[in-house]
Design a protein around this motif. Structure first.
Motif: not given
Length: 388
Positions: A80-107
Motif C-alpha cells: 500500500i502506498i500512503a500519501i499526505a497533502i498539507a493544508y493551511p492552518s491560518k487565515l490571512h487578514n481574517p474578518p472580525k467577528s463583532e456585535p451586530g456582525a458576528y461570524r461563524g467559522i468553518i474548520s
C-alpha cells in the motif's frame, strides 16, 4: 537461479520506490510512504470495541472486515502506498467577528476545494506515473470515503504516528494533512513506522470541548463537535453551547497540539481559503436557498451534508452570542421555515437572547406549532424568557 531473479525483482521495486519518492513533490504530494498489505489484525479488535461502546459516527464503512483487510478491496495485494497533502492552518487578514456582525467559522480541513477531489487528483497523477513504468500494475486508490482506515495505513507507512487526538502527526507537516492511499500488486519494500512522540502530553484530551476524547487515541464520535456539526437533526442543549460559532468541523485538538505550533502550509493552491467564505457573517446564511448554497459552498468539503446543518449551526451561534440584532431573522425562521430542526434551533436561540421581540415570536409560534420536538424547544424558550 530463483534467488537471483528474486534479487533482481527486489532491486527493481526498490528503484521504482525511490523514483516515486523523488517524483512525489512534482506530483503535488507532500509526503509518501510504503507499507505491507497485510491485514490490520489488531485494528479490528479496536474497531469492534469502538462499535460495542457506541463510539462510531455512522459515516464509516460498516463492514469491519473491509476496513482492515486490503485483499477485500484488491485481490492479492502486495503493498500500500500512503500519501499526505498539507493544508493551511491560518487565515490571512481574517474578518472580525463583532456585535451586530458576528461570524461563524468553518474548520481548516474544509477551507479550500473539497479535499476528496484534490486527493483523487494527486492519486491519479501517481497512478499514471506508476503505470507508465509498470503497465501491468493493478491499483486501487481511495480517500477517506474508501474502505480502509486511512490513519492505520499512514501509520504503518511511516507518514507519522497516531496521536492522542486521533490524528496522524507527521514530524515535518504536523497533523494539518489529508491522507489517501493506493493498494497495489507491486511488492514495494515497506517503510518503517515512526515511534509515538506524544509522550506524556495530554493537551488535546484536556482541551476537547465535550470530553469526546475519552482516552489517548480513543474518540466517542457522538460527542465530537466535528461530528455534531455534520448531523442533521436536533442537538441537545449542552452540545449547542459547546459548539460556539463552529459551522462545520472542529480544530481544537489540533490547534493545541505542540507539534502543530507555527505550522501553516500555503503551497497547495487549491487548498487556500477565502476568508469571507470560511468565516462568514451569520445572518445571511439563514436565508440561503439550495442553489445559492451550492454556488457559494458547493466546491468545499463542508457542503457534503447540504445547507441544513450549517444553517442550524449558524442559528446556534447567534444564540450563543446572544445577538439581539438577529432576533428578526430568527423570528422569521421560526415562523416560516419548513424544516423542524431549523425552527427548533431558532426557538432555542430566541430563548437565549431574550427581550420582548423574542418573547412575542415564541408566544406566536406556540399557537400554531405542531411538531413535538419544536414545541419542546418553544416551551423551554418560553420558560427561559419568563425567567429573564
Amino acid at each position: 537461479m530463483a534467488t537471483a531473479r528474486t534479487t533482481i525483482a527486489s532491486t527493481r521495486w526498490e528503484r521504482l520506490k525511490q523514483d516515486i519518492r523523488a517524483a512525489a513533490g512534482g506530483l503535488g504530494i507532500d509526503q509518501i510512504g510504503f507499507a505491507s498489505a497485510e491485514p490490520f489484525t489488531e485494528l479490528k479488535h479496536v474497531l469492534l470495541r469502538h462499535r460495542e461502546q457506541g463510539y462510531e459516527s455512522g459515516f464509516e464503512e460498516p463492514d469491519l472486515d473491509k476496513r482492515v483487510d486490503p485483499a477485500l478491496s484488491l485481490a492479492e495485494p502486495q503493498s500500500i502506498i500512503a500519501i499526505a497533502i498539507a493544508y493551511p492552518s491560518k487565515l490571512h487578514n481574517p474578518p472580525k467577528s463583532e456585535p451586530g456582525a458576528y461570524r461563524g467559522i468553518i474548520s481548516r480541513s474544509s477551507w479550500g476545494d473539497d479535499y476528496h477531489a484534490v486527493l483523487r487528483d494527486r492519486l491519479s497523477r501517481l497512478e499514471a506515473f506508476i503505470r507508465e513504468r509498470v503497465p501491468e500494475a493493478r491499483i486501487e486508490s481511495m480517500v477517506d470515503t474508501g474502505a480502509l482506515v486511512d490513519r492505520a495505513v499512514a501509520e504503518r507507512a511511516g507518514i507519522g504516528w497516531s496521536g492522542k487526538n486521533c490524528s496522524i502527526i507527521s514530524p515535518e507537516w504536523g497533523s494539518w494533512i489529508y491522507l489517501g492511499e493506493m493498494i497495489t500488486n507491486i511488492p514495494f519494500p515497506p517503510d518503517t513506522p515512526i515511534t509515538d512522540q506524544c509522550g506524556s502530553c495530554t493537551k488535546c484530551i484536556d482541551a476537547c470541548p465535550t470530553g469526546a476524547l475519552v482516552g489517548p487515541g480513543e474518540l466517542n464520535s457522538s460527542r465530537c463537535i466535528s461530528f455534531v456539526t455534520q448531523t442533521k437533526g436536533f442537538v441537545e442543549d449542552e452540545l449547542k453551547l459547546k459548539m460556539g460559532n463552529r459551522l462545520y468541523g472542529c480544530d481544537t485538538c489540533q490547534v493545541v497540539c505542540p507539534v502543530n505550533k507555527g505550522k501553516n502550509w500555503t503551497h497547495q493552491p487549491e487548498l487556500q481559503p477565502d476568508p469571507e467564505r470560511v468565516k462568514p457573517l451569520l445572518p445571511p446564511l439563514l436565508t440561503l436557498t439550495n442553489k445559492q448554497f451550492k454556488a457559494q459552498y458547493g466546491s468545499m468539503a463542508a457542503s457534503w451534508r447540504g445547507r441544513k446543518p450549517i444553517q442550524r449551526n449558524a442559528i446556534f451561534a447567534l444564540g450563543t452570542f446572544k445577538d439581539r440584532s438577529a432576533v428578526p431573522h430568527l423570528a422569521e425562521r421560526l415562523q416560516q421555515d419548513e424544516r423542524p430542526e431549523i425552527r427548533g434551533a431558532a426557538a432555542w436561540a430566541l430563548g437565549r437572547i431574550g427581550g420582548a421581540e423574542a418573547s412575542d415570536a415564541v408566544e406566536e409560534a406556540l399557537l400554531t406549532e405542531q411538531h413535538p420536538q419544536v414545541r419542546e424547544e418553544l416551551d423551554h424558550a418560553q420558560a427561559a424568557l419568563q425567567a429573564q
